[in-house]
Motif scaffolding. Structure first.
Motif, mmCIF file in Angstrom:
data_model
loop_
_atom_site.group_PDB
_atom_site.id
_atom_site.type_symbol
_atom_site.label_atom_id
_atom_site.label_comp_id
_atom_site.label_asym_id
_atom_site.label_seq_id
_atom_site.Cartn_x
_atom_site.Cartn_y
_atom_site.Cartn_z
ATOM 1 N N ASN A 92 -2.903 -6.712 -9.072
ATOM 2 C CA ASN A 92 -3.420 -6.357 -7.751
ATOM 3 C C ASN A 92 -3.955 -4.930 -7.784
ATOM 4 O O ASN A 92 -3.176 -3.976 -7.882
ATOM 5 N N THR A 149 -4.914 -2.848 -5.671
ATOM 6 C CA THR A 149 -4.943 -2.545 -4.230
ATOM 7 C C THR A 149 -3.922 -1.447 -3.942
ATOM 8 O O THR A 149 -2.948 -1.270 -4.684
ATOM 9 N N GLU A 182 -8.267 -7.279 -3.014
ATOM 10 C CA GLU A 182 -8.024 -7.379 -1.574
ATOM 11 C C GLU A 182 -6.679 -8.032 -1.351
ATOM 12 O O GLU A 182 -6.464 -9.183 -1.738
ATOM 13 N N SER A 183 -5.768 -7.305 -0.709
ATOM 14 C CA SER A 183 -4.490 -7.907 -0.349
ATOM 15 C C SER A 183 -4.726 -8.926 0.762
ATOM 16 O O SER A 183 -5.441 -8.644 1.728
ATOM 17 N N THR A 184 -4.148 -10.105 0.611
ATOM 18 C CA THR A 184 -4.251 -11.105 1.688
ATOM 19 C C THR A 184 -2.852 -11.392 2.241
ATOM 20 O O THR A 184 -2.566 -12.492 2.682
ATOM 21 N N ARG A 185 -2.002 -10.366 2.204
ATOM 22 C CA ARG A 185 -0.644 -10.549 2.724
ATOM 23 C C ARG A 185 -0.708 -10.750 4.232
ATOM 24 O O ARG A 185 -1.716 -10.362 4.874
ATOM 25 N N ASP A 191 -2.127 -1.752 -1.245
ATOM 26 C CA ASP A 191 -1.253 -2.303 -0.199
ATOM 27 C C ASP A 191 -0.795 -3.735 -0.462
ATOM 28 O O ASP A 191 -0.374 -4.425 0.459
ATOM 29 N N SER A 192 -0.892 -4.237 -1.677
ATOM 30 C CA SER A 192 -0.362 -5.578 -1.936
ATOM 31 C C SER A 192 1.119 -5.620 -1.590
ATOM 32 O O SER A 192 1.827 -4.611 -1.752
ATOM 33 N N SER A 226 -2.658 -8.464 6.956
ATOM 34 C CA SER A 226 -3.592 -7.538 6.285
ATOM 35 C C SER A 226 -4.964 -7.565 6.944
ATOM 36 O O SER A 226 -5.366 -8.556 7.547
ATOM 37 N N GLY A 240 1.759 -3.008 -4.258
ATOM 38 C CA GLY A 240 0.622 -2.203 -3.781
ATOM 39 C C GLY A 240 0.712 -0.782 -4.301
ATOM 40 O O GLY A 240 1.766 -0.159 -4.224
#
Ligand SMILES: Nc1nc2ncc(COP(=O)(O)OP(=O)(O)O)nc2c(=O)[nH]1
Length: 296
Positions: A36, A38, A74-77, A40-41, A80, A45
């Motif tokens: 990741n 990113t 791109e985090s998709t948590r 912010d994962s 998000s 993150g």
């Protein structure tokens, strides 16, 4: 109730003929390591937000035995916000350029058509879209143009709000039907069935109960006739079951979820912890075969 098929019968599913995906045979559980890129994962993150650390992680996961390395910008948590194309491109492309010699095929974890096209040009061998090629109206045609295999995942709406109040009449059947429809859409767009894999999207618009119903019923998805991928690694449901708030302390639970999936013939396991999961899989597979299983 219907007699549960023995492990050996379920293992038969593993050997059911499925074409290789990006050159990786689908005849035993395969591991997709996660990088990741990113800030912010949900679980790591910031750990691999710089090209150098992302490159090192990708190489490490390949050395640990990852059959695929999934690169995402791109985090998709849950909750998000979307990442701009410019930001996602700036995060991912330098890493893809540095990974050209990686022994394991790279998958690009993106919802954007432009990212699919550009990542394919930079050597990505699989497209992994958590929206099942629905988020970007150009994604189906872009993915088809690349000629790459695609992983179509189910999510209930957008990451921002998908966990607000997820409801299904029958989560297994509704996820199955969504994936069946996405396979049809991909085929209609020119992506042959042998270049398609599906994923029920653990944690993407699902309650704890929905996730457990999916994990219990994963073998249903073999009815779609394509390889199945499951990504349960470090996810919230593991924390909820154990009151464990720190994702990095959910590795044992992640491994249990991986074995649960493998025991139902799931062909690809998307995990953060490749070495640990591989070790567990070898033991489980060797015991289930009553002999050393060295296909991993
Ligand atoms: N096919 C597939 N792709 C996925 N991509 C991201 C995440 C979320 O996990 P992670 O990438 O670790 O977190 P984040 O989205 O916060 O980067 N889960 C899946 C998954 O279950 N299946």
């Amino acid at each position: 109730a219907m007699e549960e098929p023995a492990i050996a019968e379920r293992l038969e599913v593993l050997s059911a003929p499925r074409p290789a995906l990006a050159g990786v045979a689908m005849d035993a559980p395969r591991l997709m390591g996660i990088v990741n890129i990113t800030p912010d994962s949900f679980s790591d993150g910031g750990d691999f937000a710089e090209p150098e650390t992302a490159l090192a992680q990708a190489r490490r996961l390949a050395e640990e035995g990852a059959d695929f390395v999934d690169i995402g910008g791109e985090s998709t948590r849950p909750g998000s916000d979307p990442v701009s194309l410019e930001d996602e491109r700036a995060r991912v492309m330098p890493v893809l350029e540095g990974l050209s010699g990686l022994p394991a095929p790279i998958s690009i974890d993106t919802r954007k058509a432009a990212m699919m096209t550009e990542a394919a040009a930079k050597g990505a061998k699989v497209i992994n879209d958590v929206s099942g090629l629905t988020h970007d109206p150009d994604a189906l045609s872009a993915a088809a143009q690349t000629g790459l295999p695609v992983i179509l995942m189910h999510a209930l709406g957008d990451p921002k709000t998908m966990q607000d109040d997820p409801r299904y009449d029958d989560v297994l059947l509704e996820v199955y039907d969504f994936l069946a429809a996405r396979i049809d859409a991909a085929i209609a767009a020119g992506i042959p069935k042998e270049r398609i894999a599906v994923d029920p999207g653990i944690g993407f618009g699902k309650t704890l109960q929905h996730n457990l119903t999916l994990l219990n019923g994963l073998s249903l998805f073999h009815g779609l006739g394509v390889p199945v991928l499951v990504g349960a690694s470090r996810k919230r449901f593991i924390g909820t079951l154990n009151d464990e708030r720190e994702p990095k302390k959910r590795v044992p639970g992640s491994i249990a979820a991986a074995i649960t999936a493998a025991s139902q013939g799931v062909q690809i396991l998307r995990v953060h912890d490749v070495r640990e999961t591989r070790q567990a899989l070898r033991v489980w597979l060797s015991a289930a075969h009553g002999a050393p299983f060295d296909a991993l």
